[in-house]
Design an enzyme around this catalytic site. Structure first.
Site, PDB file in Angstrom:
ATOM      1  N   CYS A 137       0.814  -1.228   0.000  1.00 44.30           N
ATOM      2  CA  CYS A 137       0.000   0.000   0.000  1.00 44.30           C
ATOM      3  C   CYS A 137       0.844   1.272   0.000  1.00 44.30           C
ATOM      4  O   CYS A 137       0.336   2.352  -0.273  1.00 44.30           O
ATOM      5  CB  CYS A 137      -0.947  -0.006   1.190  1.00 44.30           C
ATOM      6  SG  CYS A 137      -2.106  -1.373   1.113  1.00 44.30           S
ATOM      7  N   HIS A 277      -3.464   7.118   2.701  1.00 47.28           N
ATOM      8  CA  HIS A 277      -3.863   5.844   2.095  1.00 47.28           C
ATOM      9  C   HIS A 277      -5.236   5.475   2.647  1.00 47.28           C
ATOM     10  O   HIS A 277      -5.519   5.663   3.824  1.00 47.28           O
ATOM     11  CB  HIS A 277      -2.817   4.786   2.459  1.00 47.28           C
ATOM     12  CG  HIS A 277      -3.229   3.395   2.122  1.00 47.28           C
ATOM     13  ND1 HIS A 277      -3.643   3.036   0.859  1.00 47.28           N
ATOM     14  CD2 HIS A 277      -3.305   2.265   2.889  1.00 47.28           C
ATOM     15  CE1 HIS A 277      -3.949   1.753   0.856  1.00 47.28           C
ATOM     16  NE2 HIS A 277      -3.761   1.260   2.066  1.00 47.28           N
ATOM     17  N   ASN A 307     -10.186  -0.209  -0.496  1.00 45.22           N
ATOM     18  CA  ASN A 307      -8.725  -0.105  -0.468  1.00 45.22           C
ATOM     19  C   ASN A 307      -8.180  -0.626  -1.806  1.00 45.22           C
ATOM     20  O   ASN A 307      -8.219  -1.818  -2.072  1.00 45.22           O
ATOM     21  CB  ASN A 307      -8.191  -0.933   0.703  1.00 45.22           C
ATOM     22  CG  ASN A 307      -6.677  -0.862   0.832  1.00 45.22           C
ATOM     23  OD1 ASN A 307      -5.984  -0.393  -0.072  1.00 45.22           O
ATOM     24  ND2 ASN A 307      -6.160  -1.357   1.947  1.00 45.22           N
TER      25      ASN A 307
HETATM   26  O1  UT7 Z   1      -3.932  -1.311   3.478  1.00 47.98           O
HETATM   27  C1  UT7 Z   1      -2.994  -2.144   4.048  1.00 47.98           C
HETATM   28  C2  UT7 Z   1      -3.008  -2.092   5.511  1.00 47.98           C
HETATM   29  N1  UT7 Z   1      -4.234  -2.640   6.038  1.00 47.98           N
HETATM   30  C3  UT7 Z   1      -4.918  -1.993   6.945  1.00 47.98           C
HETATM   31  O2  UT7 Z   1      -4.552  -0.896   7.297  1.00 47.98           O
HETATM   32  C4  UT7 Z   1      -6.114  -2.686   7.550  1.00 47.98           C
HETATM   33  C5  UT7 Z   1      -6.085  -2.566   9.047  1.00 47.98           C
HETATM   34  N2  UT7 Z   1      -7.143  -3.299   9.718  1.00 47.98           N
HETATM   35  C6  UT7 Z   1      -8.457  -3.011   9.598  1.00 47.98           C
HETATM   36  O3  UT7 Z   1      -8.841  -2.157   8.832  1.00 47.98           O
HETATM   37  C7  UT7 Z   1      -9.429  -3.760  10.467  1.00 47.98           C
HETATM   38  O4  UT7 Z   1      -8.692  -4.516  11.416  1.00 47.98           O
HETATM   39  C8  UT7 Z   1     -10.396  -4.705   9.708  1.00 47.98           C
HETATM   40  C9  UT7 Z   1     -11.390  -3.875   8.942  1.00 47.98           C
HETATM   41  C10 UT7 Z   1      -9.604  -5.576   8.760  1.00 47.98           C
HETATM   42  C11 UT7 Z   1     -11.164  -5.558  10.702  1.00 47.98           C
HETATM   43  O5  UT7 Z   1     -11.823  -4.758  11.648  1.00 47.98           O
HETATM   44  P1  UT7 Z   1     -11.666  -5.069  13.216  1.00 47.98           P
HETATM   45  O6  UT7 Z   1     -12.512  -4.106  13.915  1.00 47.98           O
HETATM   46  O7  UT7 Z   1     -10.204  -5.067  13.541  1.00 47.98           O
HETATM   47  O8  UT7 Z   1     -12.291  -6.485  13.322  1.00 47.98           O
HETATM   48  P2  UT7 Z   1     -11.653  -7.855  13.829  1.00 47.98           P
HETATM   49  O9  UT7 Z   1     -10.825  -8.466  12.758  1.00 47.98           O
HETATM   50  O10 UT7 Z   1     -11.031  -7.714  15.165  1.00 47.98           O
HETATM   51  O11 UT7 Z   1     -12.972  -8.699  14.020  1.00 47.98           O
HETATM   52  C12 UT7 Z   1     -13.955  -8.324  15.004  1.00 47.98           C
HETATM   53  C13 UT7 Z   1     -15.111  -9.290  14.860  1.00 47.98           C
HETATM   54  C14 UT7 Z   1     -14.664 -10.745  14.842  1.00 47.98           C
HETATM   55  O12 UT7 Z   1     -15.677 -11.506  15.491  1.00 47.98           O
HETATM   56  P3  UT7 Z   1     -15.490 -11.979  16.998  1.00 47.98           P
HETATM   57  O13 UT7 Z   1     -14.243 -12.817  17.003  1.00 47.98           O
HETATM   58  O14 UT7 Z   1     -15.355 -10.727  17.804  1.00 47.98           O
HETATM   59  O15 UT7 Z   1     -16.739 -12.751  17.256  1.00 47.98           O
HETATM   60  C15 UT7 Z   1     -14.630 -11.104  13.384  1.00 47.98           C
HETATM   61  O16 UT7 Z   1     -14.827 -12.462  13.162  1.00 47.98           O
HETATM   62  O17 UT7 Z   1     -15.759  -9.058  13.621  1.00 47.98           O
HETATM   63  C16 UT7 Z   1     -15.797 -10.286  12.868  1.00 47.98           C
HETATM   64  N3  UT7 Z   1     -15.675  -9.963  11.467  1.00 47.98           N
HETATM   65  C17 UT7 Z   1     -16.733  -9.692  10.685  1.00 47.98           C
HETATM   66  N4  UT7 Z   1     -18.048  -9.650  10.938  1.00 47.98           N
HETATM   67  C18 UT7 Z   1     -18.863  -9.308   9.920  1.00 47.98           C
HETATM   68  C19 UT7 Z   1     -14.558  -9.859  10.718  1.00 47.98           C
HETATM   69  N5  UT7 Z   1     -14.854  -9.520   9.458  1.00 47.98           N
HETATM   70  C20 UT7 Z   1     -16.203  -9.417   9.396  1.00 47.98           C
HETATM   71  C21 UT7 Z   1     -17.110  -9.086   8.396  1.00 47.98           C
HETATM   72  N6  UT7 Z   1     -18.424  -9.053   8.708  1.00 47.98           N
HETATM   73  N7  UT7 Z   1     -16.720  -8.794   7.146  1.00 47.98           N
END
Ligand code: UT7
Length: 354
Positions: A137, A277, A307
């Protein structure tokens, strides 16, 4: 003998020129153009593919839709070619004038030849040397500063930088953690020499291999070449552990932005635009918050494109182009896989005077 002596410059003459300060050449950004494919992948369509909701995607990422390049055997070069075609047209640049093409991407058409080369060939850019640059990125800002150095050297007059990715080619549309985030697009900018201080003024780039465990595409390289097993294990797709990436992204981008501002004597009020970004709206808001920078001066279009990896920053510059004025101070910042991150201080070179 006498004639030779007559033709040679005298030592005093040479000394005079050695004492003259060399005027610095700046790399001015003189045009931007992008290509976004037609197909729109909405949150509603993703709800049909994986266990997710529009509400979760919107609140956790800010994304509403992303564009996808559809069609057989269409790689990044299709989008890159259209972006550069439009760029050359709008800047009245003939393909033969281009000296160098750099393409930042993690989704080249093929491992080799480089996509920059394919784009150049498609457009009749025959006098340039071309290469790809991989920094996930952060690819566009790494490529921008690399290109600037070629221009500043005085040897290259027209340098094209492409930032583009066909992320849909490496995304697993059964993995809800990644498929909701990424989209496809390509952007291109032209850099040209300027005697005045416009263009790339400063940059600070960083990398840390600690990031390799959190964000990667495991197979397809020399460590794990393609086998039936790697395909079966879905190892040719992006893997991301989002939470640590999120934390590193916020602190790292805020840190380099503040360092670049400090060493260039830029106060918050001197900055016209922050161009981050577009990975997650919450990351953008957190970086702006840490810097106490008003959100109405932050370019944000993640809601419509998701993204697009190396394309996010040119996509912002392109959409905001008509609002930008000559002399505006912009800070571009990115964070991505690797980890890689950085910030570029760019003084806008065209439009009405700021
Ligand atoms: O561009 C390159 C660099 N990348 C980034 O900068 C991305 C950085 N990270 C992020 O943007 C975020 O971490 C994400 C958008 C990828 C994820 O968001 P989050 O708030 O960190 O969610 P998480 O991965 O901690 O997941 C929280 C919960 C989980 O459920 P439990 O374990 O709490 O029951 C996931 O399983 O949300 C669940 N989850 C979803 N639920 C519905 C993960 N993805 C989804 C989804 N829909 N698409």
């Amino acid at each position: 003998m006498q004639l030779c002596k007559f033709l040679l410059p005298s030592p005093r003459f040479l000394q005079y020129f050695r004492n003259q300060p060399m005027s610095k050449i700046y790399a001015a950004l003189t045009g931007v153009h992008c290509y976004v494919p037609d197909y729109v992948l909405t949150n509603a369509e993703l709800e049909q593919l994986v266990d997710t909701t529009d509400e979760w995607i919107t609140t956790r990422t800010g994304i509403k839709e992303r564009h996808i390049l559809k069609g057989e055997a269409k790689g990044l070069s299709v989008m890159g070619t259209e972006a550069v075609r439009g760029l050359l047209e709008k800047t009245n640049t003939h393909p033969s004038e281009v000296d160098l093409v750099i393409c930042a991407t993690v989704t080249p058409d093929m491992m080799f030849p480089d996509t920059a080369n394919l784009v150049a060939h498609a457009l009749g850019i025959h006098n340039a040397f071309c290469f790809d640059l991989t920094a996930a990125c952060s690819g566009f800002i790494y490529a921008l500063s690399t290109a600037a150095m070629y221009v500043e050297s005085g040897r290259y007059k027209k340098v094209v930088v492409i930032g583009g990715d066909k992320m849909s080619s490496i995304i697993d549309y059964t993995d809800r953690a990644t498929c909701i985030i990424f989209g496809d697009a390509a952007g291109a900018v032209l850099l040209e020499p300027s005697a005045e201080p416009y263009g790339v003024i400063d940059y600070l780039h960083k990398s840390d291999g600690i990031g390799q465990q959190y964000l990667y595409q495991k197979a397809g390289g020399s460590r794990y070449p393609a086998t039936h097993q790697t395909v079966e294990n879905r190892e040719h797709f992006v893997y991301q552990n989002g939470k640590p990436v999120f934390k590193y992204a916020v602190t790292s981008m805020a840190d380099v932005v503040q360092q670049v501002m400090a060493r260039n004597g830029l106060r918050r009020e001197d900055l016209h635009w922050l161009v981050p970004h577009q990975a997650n709206l919450r990351i953008i808001e957190s970086v702006a918050g840490l810097m106490e920078f008003p959100l109405d001066k932050v370019m944000i279009n993640i809601q419509r494109y998701g993204n697009t990896t190396a394309a996010t920053i040119p996509l912002c510059l392109w959409e905001w182009e008509s609002q930008l004025r000559r002399g505006d101070n912009l800070i571009l910042t990115a964070f991505g896989g690797g980890f890689t991150w950085g910030a570029v201080y760019l003084k806008w070179a065209y439009g009405a005077q700021s």
